[in-house]
Design a protein around this motif. Structure first.
Motif, mmCIF file in Angstrom:
data_model
loop_
_atom_site.group_PDB
_atom_site.id
_atom_site.type_symbol
_atom_site.label_atom_id
_atom_site.label_comp_id
_atom_site.label_asym_id
_atom_site.label_seq_id
_atom_site.Cartn_x
_atom_site.Cartn_y
_atom_site.Cartn_z
ATOM 1 N N GLY A 1 0.931 -2.618 9.883
ATOM 2 C CA GLY A 1 1.002 -2.032 8.921
ATOM 3 C C GLY A 1 -0.132 -1.166 7.888
ATOM 4 N N LEU A 2 0.603 -0.284 6.968
ATOM 5 C CA LEU A 2 -0.227 -0.167 5.401
ATOM 6 C C LEU A 2 -0.213 -0.153 4.204
ATOM 7 N N ASP A 3 -1.401 -1.069 3.133
ATOM 8 C CA ASP A 3 -1.231 -1.048 2.107
ATOM 9 C C ASP A 3 -1.404 -0.184 1.759
ATOM 10 N N TRP A 4 -2.034 -0.002 -0.110
ATOM 11 C CA TRP A 4 -2.062 0.593 -1.020
ATOM 12 C C TRP A 4 -2.759 0.610 -1.863
ATOM 13 N N ALA A 5 -3.696 1.300 -2.396
ATOM 14 C CA ALA A 5 -4.251 0.790 -3.786
ATOM 15 C C ALA A 5 -5.710 1.984 -4.133
ATOM 16 N N VAL A 6 -5.930 2.181 -5.209
ATOM 17 C CA VAL A 6 -6.294 3.720 -6.107
ATOM 18 C C VAL A 6 -7.289 3.816 -5.565
ATOM 19 N N TYR A 7 -7.849 5.066 -5.521
ATOM 20 C CA TYR A 7 -9.301 5.245 -5.349
ATOM 21 C C TYR A 7 -9.240 5.512 -6.540
ATOM 22 N N GLU A 8 -10.468 5.042 -7.121
ATOM 23 C CA GLU A 8 -11.681 5.572 -8.152
ATOM 24 C C GLU A 8 -12.698 5.778 -8.153
ATOM 25 N N GLY A 9 -12.961 6.765 -6.702
ATOM 26 C CA GLY A 9 -14.569 7.593 -7.320
ATOM 27 C C GLY A 9 -15.075 6.632 -5.927
ATOM 28 N N PRO A 10 -16.122 7.130 -4.770
ATOM 29 C CA PRO A 10 -16.471 6.902 -3.725
ATOM 30 C C PRO A 10 -17.447 5.231 -3.683
ATOM 31 N N ASP A 11 -17.245 4.995 -5.468
ATOM 32 C CA ASP A 11 -18.209 4.031 -5.377
ATOM 33 C C ASP A 11 -16.906 2.260 -5.381
ATOM 34 N N SER A 12 -16.306 2.627 -5.567
ATOM 35 C CA SER A 12 -14.426 2.027 -4.987
ATOM 36 C C SER A 12 -14.239 1.864 -3.662
ATOM 37 N N LEU A 13 -14.799 2.207 -2.699
ATOM 38 C CA LEU A 13 -14.482 2.212 -1.743
ATOM 39 C C LEU A 13 -15.589 0.730 -1.249
ATOM 40 N N SER A 14 -15.444 -0.060 0.606
ATOM 41 C CA SER A 14 -16.369 -0.666 1.158
ATOM 42 C C SER A 14 -15.708 -0.176 2.489
ATOM 43 N N PRO A 15 -16.381 -0.058 3.695
ATOM 44 C CA PRO A 15 -16.759 -0.705 5.197
ATOM 45 C C PRO A 15 -15.453 -1.920 5.349
ATOM 46 N N ALA A 16 -14.394 -0.648 6.677
ATOM 47 C CA ALA A 16 -13.231 -1.502 7.159
ATOM 48 C C ALA A 16 -13.606 -1.243 8.728
ATOM 49 N N ALA A 17 -12.730 -1.969 8.907
ATOM 50 C CA ALA A 17 -12.493 -1.795 10.351
ATOM 51 C C ALA A 17 -12.219 -0.661 10.973
ATOM 52 N N TYR A 18 -12.662 0.035 12.206
ATOM 53 C CA TYR A 18 -12.429 1.332 12.420
ATOM 54 C C TYR A 18 -13.395 1.969 12.433
ATOM 55 N N GLY A 19 -14.722 1.945 11.841
ATOM 56 C CA GLY A 19 -15.571 2.792 10.933
ATOM 57 C C GLY A 19 -15.060 3.406 9.635
ATOM 58 N N LEU A 20 -13.342 2.916 9.223
ATOM 59 C CA LEU A 20 -13.161 3.289 7.672
ATOM 60 C C LEU A 20 -13.545 3.104 6.616
ATOM 61 N N LEU A 21 -13.446 3.719 5.558
ATOM 62 C CA LEU A 21 -13.526 3.490 4.084
ATOM 63 C C LEU A 21 -11.898 2.988 3.673
ATOM 64 N N GLU A 22 -12.184 1.729 3.030
ATOM 65 C CA GLU A 22 -11.431 1.758 1.805
ATOM 66 C C GLU A 22 -11.417 1.096 0.798
ATOM 67 N N PRO A 23 -10.435 1.764 0.130
ATOM 68 C CA PRO A 23 -10.580 1.125 -1.605
ATOM 69 C C PRO A 23 -10.167 -0.780 -1.551
ATOM 70 N N THR A 24 -11.217 -1.015 -2.453
ATOM 71 C CA THR A 24 -11.215 -2.384 -3.277
ATOM 72 C C THR A 24 -10.418 -2.414 -4.397
ATOM 73 N N GLY A 25 -10.098 -2.052 -5.135
ATOM 74 C CA GLY A 25 -9.309 -2.353 -5.963
ATOM 75 C C GLY A 25 -7.470 -3.875 -5.408
ATOM 76 N N PRO A 26 -6.679 -3.750 -6.960
ATOM 77 C CA PRO A 26 -6.068 -4.809 -6.518
ATOM 78 C C PRO A 26 -4.482 -3.522 -5.323
#
Length: 201
Positions: free
Chosen positions: A85-110
């Motif tokens: 499934g997919l959860d969702w979090a807000v984008y707050e600029g490139p520094d708000s992202l971190s590496p995740a599985a499958y080479g993705l970048l995902e938001p780190t906020g709530p």
């Protein structure tokens, strides 16, 4: 490219064609996609947009996400869950992202949960191809079909593809969810006859 063949065959052909593109071609395509979406009436008028942060040979959306954010749009990005499934979090600029599985970048906020899509004005989703009915070919996991089943009737749903990936007809199954439009670098936003429901017909 035509839409004949099984879904796995189509995926292989499309991914091979994407891999053959140059970085310059991809960069030009990303700029055109950004400009096309920003030209949509009301897109920057305060609504919430659920988008995706492109990786690899996908049609580029990083410029679009950054531009929407700079315009004050509340942008949600997906977080892939272990159950598909997919959860969702807000984008707050490139520094708000971190590496995740499958080479993705995902938001780190709530995280706001899968139901966050019920409250967005626009969903911009990835696709390997889309046909003229709005049938969308994904990578086979079904996560975006499940996500698109949650959106309301007034939500704009747009898939992003390269120009050669808008096809006449794709194979469709009962679980496939149609989109209401497609964004391509050469043609911009194209409205499709789909109603966001059952994509088979």
């Amino acid at each position: 490219m035509d839409g004949t063949g099984t879904k796995p065959e189509l995926r292989r052909r499309i991914l091979a064609a994407r891999a053959a593109m140059s970085e310059a071609e991809r960069d030009r395509a990303a700029s055109a996609i950004r400009d096309a979406v920003l030209g949509l009436p009301g897109i920057t008028m305060g609504g919430t947009v659920a988008a995706y942060y492109s990786v690899g040979s996908e049609p580029g959306t990083r410029k679009l996400v950054a531009a929407l954010w700079r315009h004050g749009v509340y942008v949600l990005l997906p977080i892939f869950l272990p159950d598909g499934g997919l959860d969702w979090a807000v984008y707050e600029g490139p520094d708000s992202l971190s590496p995740a599985a499958y080479g993705l970048l995902e938001p780190t906020g709530p995280r706001y949960g899968a139901d966050a899509l019920r409250r967005v004005s626009t969903v911009i989703c990835p696709a390997l191809a889309v046909d003229r009915r709005g049938v969308r070919l994904g990578r086979g996991a079904g996560c975006y079909d499940r996500a698109l089943s949650l959106v309301g009737p007034n939500t704009t749903t747009l898939a992003v593809t390269y120009d050669t990936e808008l096809l006449g007809e794709l194979p469709a199954e009962e679980h496939d969810r149609a989109v209401k439009g497609v964004v391509t670098p050469g043609s911009g936003v194209i409205r499709l006859p789909a109603d966001g429901g059952d994509a088979r017909g």
